[in-house]
Design a protein around this motif. Structure first.
Motif, PDB file in Angstrom:
ATOM      1  N   LEU A   1       0.715  -1.440   0.144  1.00 26.84           N
ATOM      2  CA  LEU A   1      -0.264  -0.039   0.360  1.00 26.84           C
ATOM      3  C   LEU A   1       0.918   1.060  -0.068  1.00 26.84           C
ATOM      4  CD1 LEU A   1      -2.670  -0.950   2.723  1.00 26.84           C
ATOM      5  CD2 LEU A   1      -3.152  -0.791  -0.255  1.00 26.84           C
ATOM      6  N   GLY A   2       0.592   1.784  -0.973  1.00 25.34           N
ATOM      7  CA  GLY A   2       1.686   3.189  -0.837  1.00 25.34           C
ATOM      8  C   GLY A   2       2.534   3.393  -2.137  1.00 25.34           C
ATOM      9  N   GLY A   3       3.017   2.474  -2.368  1.00 18.30           N
ATOM     10  CA  GLY A   3       4.594   2.205  -2.283  1.00 18.30           C
ATOM     11  C   GLY A   3       4.491   2.628  -4.068  1.00 18.30           C
ATOM     12  N   ALA A   4       2.891   2.922  -4.912  1.00 19.94           N
ATOM     13  CA  ALA A   4       3.142   3.516  -6.561  1.00 19.94           C
ATOM     14  C   ALA A   4       3.804   2.630  -7.672  1.00 19.94           C
ATOM     15  CB  ALA A   4       3.206   4.676  -6.494  1.00 19.94           C
ATOM     16  N   ARG A   5       3.738   1.023  -6.657  1.00 22.38           N
ATOM     17  CA  ARG A   5       5.225  -0.046  -7.598  1.00 22.38           C
ATOM     18  C   ARG A   5       4.229  -0.456  -9.166  1.00 22.38           C
ATOM     19  NH1 ARG A   5      10.360  -0.001  -6.965  1.00 22.38           N
ATOM     20  NH2 ARG A   5      11.060   1.338  -4.754  1.00 22.38           N
ATOM     21  N   GLY A   6       2.963  -0.305  -9.405  1.00 29.47           N
ATOM     22  CA  GLY A   6       1.803  -0.839 -10.036  1.00 29.47           C
ATOM     23  C   GLY A   6       2.511  -0.997 -11.734  1.00 29.47           C
ATOM     24  N   GLN A   7       2.586   1.115 -11.401  1.00 30.27           N
ATOM     25  CA  GLN A   7       3.420   0.351 -13.486  1.00 30.27           C
ATOM     26  C   GLN A   7       4.743  -0.211 -13.443  1.00 30.27           C
ATOM     27  OE1 GLN A   7       3.516   3.905 -14.425  1.00 30.27           O
ATOM     28  NE2 GLN A   7       4.518   3.305 -16.778  1.00 30.27           N
ATOM     29  N   GLU A   8       5.471  -0.297 -12.646  1.00 30.25           N
ATOM     30  CA  GLU A   8       7.073  -0.522 -12.551  1.00 30.25           C
ATOM     31  C   GLU A   8       6.356  -2.082 -13.071  1.00 30.25           C
ATOM     32  OE1 GLU A   8      10.364  -1.478  -9.780  1.00 30.25           O
ATOM     33  OE2 GLU A   8       9.546   0.881  -9.692  1.00 30.25           O
ATOM     34  N   ILE A   9       5.615  -3.267 -11.736  1.00 28.13           N
ATOM     35  CA  ILE A   9       5.270  -4.077 -11.886  1.00 28.13           C
ATOM     36  C   ILE A   9       5.142  -5.028 -13.105  1.00 28.13           C
ATOM     37  CG2 ILE A   9       3.638  -6.232 -10.373  1.00 28.13           C
ATOM     38  CD1 ILE A   9       3.721  -4.399  -8.015  1.00 28.13           C
ATOM     39  N   ASP A  10       3.716  -4.297 -13.980  1.00 23.37           N
ATOM     40  CA  ASP A  10       3.065  -4.738 -15.202  1.00 23.37           C
ATOM     41  C   ASP A  10       3.915  -4.646 -15.976  1.00 23.37           C
ATOM     42  OD1 ASP A  10       0.701  -5.328 -14.251  1.00 23.37           O
ATOM     43  OD2 ASP A  10      -0.044  -3.391 -14.541  1.00 23.37           O
ATOM     44  N   GLY A  11       5.195  -4.057 -15.771  1.00 25.41           N
ATOM     45  CA  GLY A  11       6.482  -3.462 -17.098  1.00 25.41           C
ATOM     46  C   GLY A  11       7.320  -5.235 -16.569  1.00 25.41           C
ATOM     47  N   GLN A  12       7.514  -5.965 -16.021  1.00 27.41           N
ATOM     48  CA  GLN A  12       8.208  -6.834 -16.118  1.00 27.41           C
ATOM     49  C   GLN A  12       7.494  -8.021 -16.849  1.00 27.41           C
ATOM     50  OE1 GLN A  12      10.663  -6.799 -14.427  1.00 27.41           O
ATOM     51  NE2 GLN A  12       9.905  -4.729 -13.834  1.00 27.41           N
ATOM     52  N   ASP A  13       8.595  -9.064 -17.290  1.00 26.25           N
ATOM     53  CA  ASP A  13       8.046  -9.795 -18.554  1.00 26.25           C
ATOM     54  C   ASP A  13       6.983 -10.825 -17.800  1.00 26.25           C
ATOM     55  OD1 ASP A  13      10.154  -8.920 -20.087  1.00 26.25           O
ATOM     56  OD2 ASP A  13      11.733  -9.846 -19.296  1.00 26.25           O
TER      57      ASP A  13
END
Length: 301
Positions: free
Chosen positions: A80-92
């Protein structure tokens, strides 16, 4: 019959990836060995060996999954609050656990799901939300693990029966179960790492433990999100964090970890498992990127 089984096993090693349709009970493999590296970094055998131990529900087809860089996303409130969603979706590939949702939490946990590792205890959640999991996430591969009494295929395995029903209702679904041999192998990894017999010590392996073993075997590299290190909860200044990011008002993560760690029976050894992961970590293969684990943690014996 025993000679025939031995011949089949021997032939499989020669055929390697040529056959993905052998019967699960014929296949018993040791998937990895510890390297001589003093940090105990793991040496991995080719991915088809892992695939041989996870079977499709309907056609006994083995999991054929290989990926470059994978994001393993914890269900922890640390997300929560890490704003890592775009980074996660960018992985293979993106690997999630149990029934943790992404809808409503996309900014922090991402939106894609390539593979989901699910405990037998979470299968009822899949059933209750089957429209979401087998509709919205129709292309996701589901890998289900559980004790033999729940996963037996003779009509008496309650969880296996539920999965068969789902597979029939959603014929395009990708549902796999972890074989007894693979569960036993994961038990042996735990014992080799801790010196303790899992069953005699009253411990249950967590979904995270199965997920880490799976990810390390099928991904070229693994980035882990939302998993705290083994010393986090012992820090005097650690903060309250919900056990699950999608249940923010419920259990405190560290309180749950400590309760399970000291339970005489039926407890997950979350803290012990994370100390094991710290020995497996290496910059090229396995990294804990959020929250970041210290280099000192990685180097622990």
């Amino acid at each position: 019959m025993e000679n025939a089984i031995l011949l089949i096993e021997d032939s499989y090693f020669r055929w390697k990836q040529r056959s993905f349709l052998q019967t699960c009970s014929f296949l018993r493999f040791k998937l990895w060995n510890h390297a001589s590296d003093p940090r105990n970094v793991l040496t991995f055998f080719p991915p088809y060996l892992f695939a041989s131990l996870i079977c499709s529900i309907m056609c006994f087809q083995f999991l054929d999954f290989r990926c470059g860089r994978c994001a393993v996303v914890s269900s922890s409130g640390q997300m929560l609050g890490g704003a890592r969603g775009q980074e996660i979706d960018g992985q293979d590939c993106v690997i999630r656990m149990n029934a943790a949702p992404s809808v409503g939490y996309e900014a922090d946990v991402g939106n894609r799901t390539s593979l989901r590792v699910v405990s037998h205890t979470s299968v009822p959640h899949l059933v209750r939300q089957q429209g979401y999991f087998f509709g919205r996430e129709a292309e996701t591969r589901y890998v289900i693990w559980g004790p033999e009494k729940n996963m037996r295929e003779d009509g008496k395995g309650k969880i296996f029966n539920a999965l068969v029903t789902l597979a029939k209702k959603y014929p395009q679904s990708h549902i796999y179960t972890v074989t007894r041999e693979k569960v036993q192998y994961c038990d042996s990894v735990f014992q080799n790492e801790t010196g303790k017999n899992r069953m005699k010590s009253g411990a249950f392996l967590s979904t995270g433990f199965f997920t880490m073993i799976l990810a390390l075997e099928v991904c070229d590299s693994v980035l882990v999100y939302g998993m705290i290190d083994g010393s986090y909860c012992s820090n005097a200044n650690h903060s309250f964090v919900p056990y699950h990011y999608y249940e923010p008002s419920r259990l405190d993560e560290c309180r749950m970890y400590r309760t399970h760690e000291h339970a005489k029976r039926g407890g997950h050894r979350f803290i012990t498992e994370k100390l094991i992961y710290s020995r497996w970590a290496s910059p090229g293969k396995l990294r804990f990127v959020y929250p970041p684990w210290s280099q000192q943690e990685h180097q622990q014996d």
